[in-house]
Design a protein around this motif. Structure first.
Motif, PDB file in Angstrom:
ATOM      1  N   GLN A   1       0.604  -1.226   0.030  1.00 53.87           N
ATOM      2  CA  GLN A   1      -0.022  -0.003  -0.196  1.00 53.87           C
ATOM      3  C   GLN A   1       0.836   1.148   0.086  1.00 53.87           C
ATOM      4  O   GLN A   1       2.094   1.231   0.416  1.00 53.87           O
ATOM      5  CB  GLN A   1      -1.183  -0.087   1.218  1.00 53.87           C
ATOM      6  CG  GLN A   1      -2.166  -1.085   1.248  1.00 53.87           C
ATOM      7  CD  GLN A   1      -2.915  -0.901   2.090  1.00 53.87           C
ATOM      8  OE1 GLN A   1      -2.686  -0.437   3.541  1.00 53.87           O
ATOM      9  NE2 GLN A   1      -4.058  -1.513   2.136  1.00 53.87           N
ATOM     10  N   PRO A   2       0.200   2.216  -0.645  1.00 56.10           N
ATOM     11  CA  PRO A   2       0.995   3.644  -0.399  1.00 56.10           C
ATOM     12  C   PRO A   2       1.494   3.896   0.840  1.00 56.10           C
ATOM     13  O   PRO A   2       0.904   3.694   1.665  1.00 56.10           O
ATOM     14  CB  PRO A   2      -0.056   4.631  -0.688  1.00 56.10           C
ATOM     15  CG  PRO A   2      -0.779   3.962  -1.613  1.00 56.10           C
ATOM     16  CD  PRO A   2      -0.748   2.477  -1.360  1.00 56.10           C
ATOM     17  N   GLY A   3       2.684   4.186   1.195  1.00 58.28           N
ATOM     18  CA  GLY A   3       3.349   4.473   2.549  1.00 58.28           C
ATOM     19  C   GLY A   3       3.933   3.246   3.019  1.00 58.28           C
ATOM     20  O   GLY A   3       4.771   3.197   4.209  1.00 58.28           O
ATOM     21  N   GLY A   4       3.871   2.038   2.570  1.00 53.68           N
ATOM     22  CA  GLY A   4       4.568   0.921   2.907  1.00 53.68           C
ATOM     23  C   GLY A   4       5.953   0.585   2.414  1.00 53.68           C
ATOM     24  O   GLY A   4       6.507   1.387   1.833  1.00 53.68           O
TER      25      GLY A   4
ATOM     26  N   THR B   1       8.119   4.207   2.409  1.00 56.38           N
ATOM     27  CA  THR B   1       7.257   5.276   1.821  1.00 56.38           C
ATOM     28  C   THR B   1       6.923   5.331   0.468  1.00 56.38           C
ATOM     29  O   THR B   1       7.008   5.931  -0.247  1.00 56.38           O
ATOM     30  CB  THR B   1       7.876   6.584   2.218  1.00 56.38           C
ATOM     31  OG1 THR B   1       8.527   6.509   3.546  1.00 56.38           O
ATOM     32  CG2 THR B   1       6.822   7.754   2.401  1.00 56.38           C
ATOM     33  N   LEU B   2       6.526   4.044   0.223  1.00 57.03           N
ATOM     34  CA  LEU B   2       6.357   3.602  -1.245  1.00 57.03           C
ATOM     35  C   LEU B   2       5.036   4.449  -1.724  1.00 57.03           C
ATOM     36  O   LEU B   2       4.103   4.733  -1.148  1.00 57.03           O
ATOM     37  CB  LEU B   2       5.701   2.343  -1.230  1.00 57.03           C
ATOM     38  CG  LEU B   2       7.156   1.297  -1.526  1.00 57.03           C
ATOM     39  CD1 LEU B   2       6.723  -0.134  -1.200  1.00 57.03           C
ATOM     40  CD2 LEU B   2       8.002   1.348  -2.751  1.00 57.03           C
ATOM     41  N   LYS B   3       5.138   4.726  -2.851  1.00 55.43           N
ATOM     42  CA  LYS B   3       4.189   5.565  -3.568  1.00 55.43           C
ATOM     43  C   LYS B   3       3.722   4.990  -4.931  1.00 55.43           C
ATOM     44  O   LYS B   3       4.394   4.024  -5.379  1.00 55.43           O
ATOM     45  CB  LYS B   3       4.727   7.086  -3.911  1.00 55.43           C
ATOM     46  CG  LYS B   3       5.359   7.769  -3.077  1.00 55.43           C
ATOM     47  CD  LYS B   3       5.865   9.282  -3.633  1.00 55.43           C
ATOM     48  CE  LYS B   3       6.553   9.991  -2.359  1.00 55.43           C
ATOM     49  NZ  LYS B   3       7.355  11.065  -3.088  1.00 55.43           N
ATOM     50  N   SER B   4       2.585   5.186  -5.605  1.00 51.65           N
ATOM     51  CA  SER B   4       2.075   4.495  -6.475  1.00 51.65           C
ATOM     52  C   SER B   4       3.100   4.779  -7.852  1.00 51.65           C
ATOM     53  O   SER B   4       2.959   3.712  -8.772  1.00 51.65           O
ATOM     54  CB  SER B   4       0.603   5.163  -6.952  1.00 51.65           C
ATOM     55  OG  SER B   4       0.904   6.501  -7.203  1.00 51.65           O
ATOM     56  N   GLU B   5       3.591   5.758  -7.871  1.00 47.84           N
ATOM     57  CA  GLU B   5       4.561   5.804  -9.022  1.00 47.84           C
ATOM     58  C   GLU B   5       5.815   5.151  -8.679  1.00 47.84           C
ATOM     59  O   GLU B   5       6.794   4.976  -9.760  1.00 47.84           O
ATOM     60  CB  GLU B   5       5.084   7.212  -9.169  1.00 47.84           C
ATOM     61  CG  GLU B   5       5.440   8.116  -7.848  1.00 47.84           C
ATOM     62  CD  GLU B   5       4.296   8.767  -7.356  1.00 47.84           C
ATOM     63  OE1 GLU B   5       3.064   8.073  -6.989  1.00 47.84           O
ATOM     64  OE2 GLU B   5       4.842   9.984  -6.855  1.00 47.84           O
TER      65      GLU B   5
END
Length: 125
Positions: free
Chosen positions: A13-16, A85-89
């Protein structure tokens, strides 16, 4: 020639966070500069991070600075990419690659000679 196999991809998920591994075989990865690249759907492959074999100098794509970290494990003959802090991009297929020894690494694709098959990373809610 060194062979590379990536693992650790998946969905987040975003933020993961995810941690990618690149395990080398055939020879030691110690004398090589190693980089991580990614290719998003419909886009060209881009360099994400690299680590030189000299003093482990590192370089990062601007958009991942402060979120991603590359590291080596000489005992396991592996290189890792910790992604926070993963993002969709950040979605895409991630590849590790090895190139000739350098004092300072760069995330320019043409400088790398051996490539892994890639591991998929998908970031979505």
């Amino acid at each position: 020639q060194v062979q590379l196999v990536e693992s650790g991809g998946g969905s987040a998920q975003p933020g993961g966070s995810l941690r990618l591994s690149c395990v080398a075989s055939g020879e030691s990865v110690v004398p090589y500069t190693v980089g991580w690249f990614r290719q998003a759907p419909g886009k060209e492959r881009e360099g994400v991070a690299c680590v030189a074999n000299f003093e482990e100098n590192e370089a990062y794509l601007d958009s991942v600075k402060g979120r991603f970290a590359i590291s080596r494990d000489y005992v396991k003959n592996a290189v890792y990419l910790q992604m926070n802090t993963l993002k969709s991009e950040d979605t895409g297929v991630y590849y590790c690659a090895a190139g000739p020894a350098t004092r300072y690494c760069s995330i320019v694709e043409s400088q790398y000679k051996s490539w892994g098959q890639g591991t998929q990373v998908t970031v979505s809610a």
